[in-house]
Design an enzyme around this catalytic site. Sequence first.
Site, mmCIF file in Angstrom:
data_model
loop_
_atom_site.group_PDB
_atom_site.id
_atom_site.type_symbol
_atom_site.label_atom_id
_atom_site.label_comp_id
_atom_site.label_asym_id
_atom_site.label_seq_id
_atom_site.Cartn_x
_atom_site.Cartn_y
_atom_site.Cartn_z
ATOM 1 N N ASP A 113 64.724 34.094 55.437
ATOM 2 C CA ASP A 113 63.758 33.228 55.561
ATOM 3 C C ASP A 113 63.657 32.486 54.227
ATOM 4 O O ASP A 113 63.577 32.869 52.892
ATOM 5 C CB ASP A 113 62.218 34.150 55.259
ATOM 6 C CG ASP A 113 61.868 34.676 56.726
ATOM 7 O OD1 ASP A 113 62.528 34.240 57.688
ATOM 8 O OD2 ASP A 113 61.014 35.522 56.496
ATOM 9 N N THR A 117 50.191 27.921 50.172
ATOM 10 C CA THR A 117 50.493 28.740 49.161
ATOM 11 C C THR A 117 49.408 28.989 48.051
ATOM 12 O O THR A 117 49.375 30.284 47.419
ATOM 13 C CB THR A 117 51.771 28.164 48.140
ATOM 14 O OG1 THR A 117 52.760 27.832 49.230
ATOM 15 C CG2 THR A 117 52.441 29.064 47.108
ATOM 16 N N ARG A 160 64.827 31.011 59.086
ATOM 17 C CA ARG A 160 63.740 30.161 59.014
ATOM 18 C C ARG A 160 63.800 29.331 57.818
ATOM 19 O O ARG A 160 64.204 29.917 56.597
ATOM 20 C CB ARG A 160 62.571 31.264 58.924
ATOM 21 C CG ARG A 160 61.169 30.566 58.768
ATOM 22 C CD ARG A 160 60.393 30.984 57.703
ATOM 23 N NE ARG A 160 60.575 30.902 56.565
ATOM 24 C CZ ARG A 160 60.009 31.617 55.469
ATOM 25 N NH1 ARG A 160 58.958 32.326 55.565
ATOM 26 N NH2 ARG A 160 60.567 31.201 54.327
ATOM 27 N N GLU A 183 55.890 39.985 50.220
ATOM 28 C CA GLU A 183 54.770 39.387 49.713
ATOM 29 C C GLU A 183 53.904 40.682 49.057
ATOM 30 O O GLU A 183 53.214 40.497 47.860
ATOM 31 C CB GLU A 183 53.715 38.724 50.702
ATOM 32 C CG GLU A 183 52.495 38.345 50.323
ATOM 33 C CD GLU A 183 52.435 36.894 49.447
ATOM 34 O OE1 GLU A 183 51.980 37.141 48.166
ATOM 35 O OE2 GLU A 183 53.295 36.034 49.644
ATOM 36 N N HIS A 211 52.244 31.120 57.071
ATOM 37 C CA HIS A 211 52.090 32.129 55.898
ATOM 38 C C HIS A 211 50.693 31.526 54.918
ATOM 39 O O HIS A 211 50.783 30.530 54.391
ATOM 40 C CB HIS A 211 53.332 31.843 54.821
ATOM 41 C CG HIS A 211 53.159 32.735 53.706
ATOM 42 N ND1 HIS A 211 53.500 34.148 53.883
ATOM 43 C CD2 HIS A 211 52.555 32.693 52.470
ATOM 44 C CE1 HIS A 211 53.532 34.757 52.789
ATOM 45 N NE2 HIS A 211 52.945 33.915 51.537
ATOM 46 N N HIS A 246 19.789 48.768 66.702
ATOM 47 C CA HIS A 246 21.313 48.671 66.826
ATOM 48 C C HIS A 246 21.351 50.241 67.553
ATOM 49 O O HIS A 246 22.489 50.203 68.272
ATOM 50 C CB HIS A 246 22.075 48.630 65.608
ATOM 51 C CG HIS A 246 22.143 47.090 65.226
ATOM 52 N ND1 HIS A 246 23.205 46.383 64.968
ATOM 53 C CD2 HIS A 246 20.958 46.297 64.647
ATOM 54 C CE1 HIS A 246 22.944 45.335 64.419
ATOM 55 N NE2 HIS A 246 21.526 45.129 64.499
#
Length: 391
Positions: free
Chosen positions: A114, A188, A154, A35, A215, A312
């Site tokens: 995959d 996607t 997969r 990717e 994904h 803080h």
Amino acid sequence: MPPTVRDPSRSSINAPTSYLSNVSNFKIIESTLREGEQFANAFFTTEKKIEIAKALDDFGVEYLELTSPAASTQSYNDCKAIVGLGLKAKILTHVRCHMDDARLAVETGVDGLDVVIGTSSYLREFSHGKDMQYIIDTATEVIQYIKGEGLEVRFSSEDSFRSDIVDLLNLYRAVDKLGVNRVGIADTVGCASPDQVAELVRTLRGVVSCDIECHFHNDTGCAIANAYAALQNGATHVDTSVLGIGERNGIPSLGGFIARMYAADKEHVKAKYNLPKLREIENIVADAVGVAVPFNNYITGYCAFTNKAGIHAKAILNNPSTYEILRPEDFGMTRYVAIGHRLTGWNAVKNRVDQLGLGLTDSDCKRVTNKIKNLADIRPLSLDDVDKLLR
């Protein structure tokens, strides 16, 4: 119809200790080298891919996913080179649901394939142009071939959240019966919300007995939340990339996903992954693709453990857990209390006094704090400027 019982012999993850949830029982499929290659700036040489693969392996990811060897001659050679490293992580490659791609991938010696094909009406009409029966028939041929070669497989739909749910479940049911190790769902285009993810994964968990991989793209900012929702509802594997790089806005970043899972089960994540390695990995990838690690990056951004406001700072100095869900020490990082600004408080200034070993009283610290605030209303102050005032 009653839910399908999971078959432990086909799962790489033990059954969850509580109903459906795998929040403390998940695996990472790290896809920077697949990717991530689809990121606009990405160009990885073989040497750089090997460096990234080794770093991710040292971090402890369970899987590395590589670009399809059908993409180019160099992609094929890079697959073989990374397989030859003998890493602890399993090596996968991502291929189209096509016999030519599958045969080429098997040649490289990877541990698994995959396999993916588009299932939404958009992709069936404007991409491959095939109907659902063709998809099932082709998937059957490809899966049986891969299994016959003794490799992990997969099978994933593409654009799952815009696919017809009946078509989707029929397809997953068919490939599950063929004995795939995992089915995959893919957001996607990044359109899904955590609620939608939870519903689809829960439904799918009742249909298949194999593992479920997810994904998620980050076009609408939900990728990490969606990954977490998927694990809560029965998914077992999540795809990540370093800094989230990928097509368009990418997918869950490895660091961001780790931060989310650390918050859910700190001891599990600490035992599983080499957390201090994260910063090095991100620097390697950032340099390789010509970007800076974002200032607000999960865990490693320079602001991640910086505290500024007076209330803080006081609380953090007394007990870091007041404003930190992540312990910087666990990631090889350090916290920083900024004091050269108009929002500072005297407790933070006193802490700096103690660091420098100066013998100032509380009254002295409060007086210097007022000076800092007055000057900071006029111009930015560096730490050196503050130290000069303290001395």
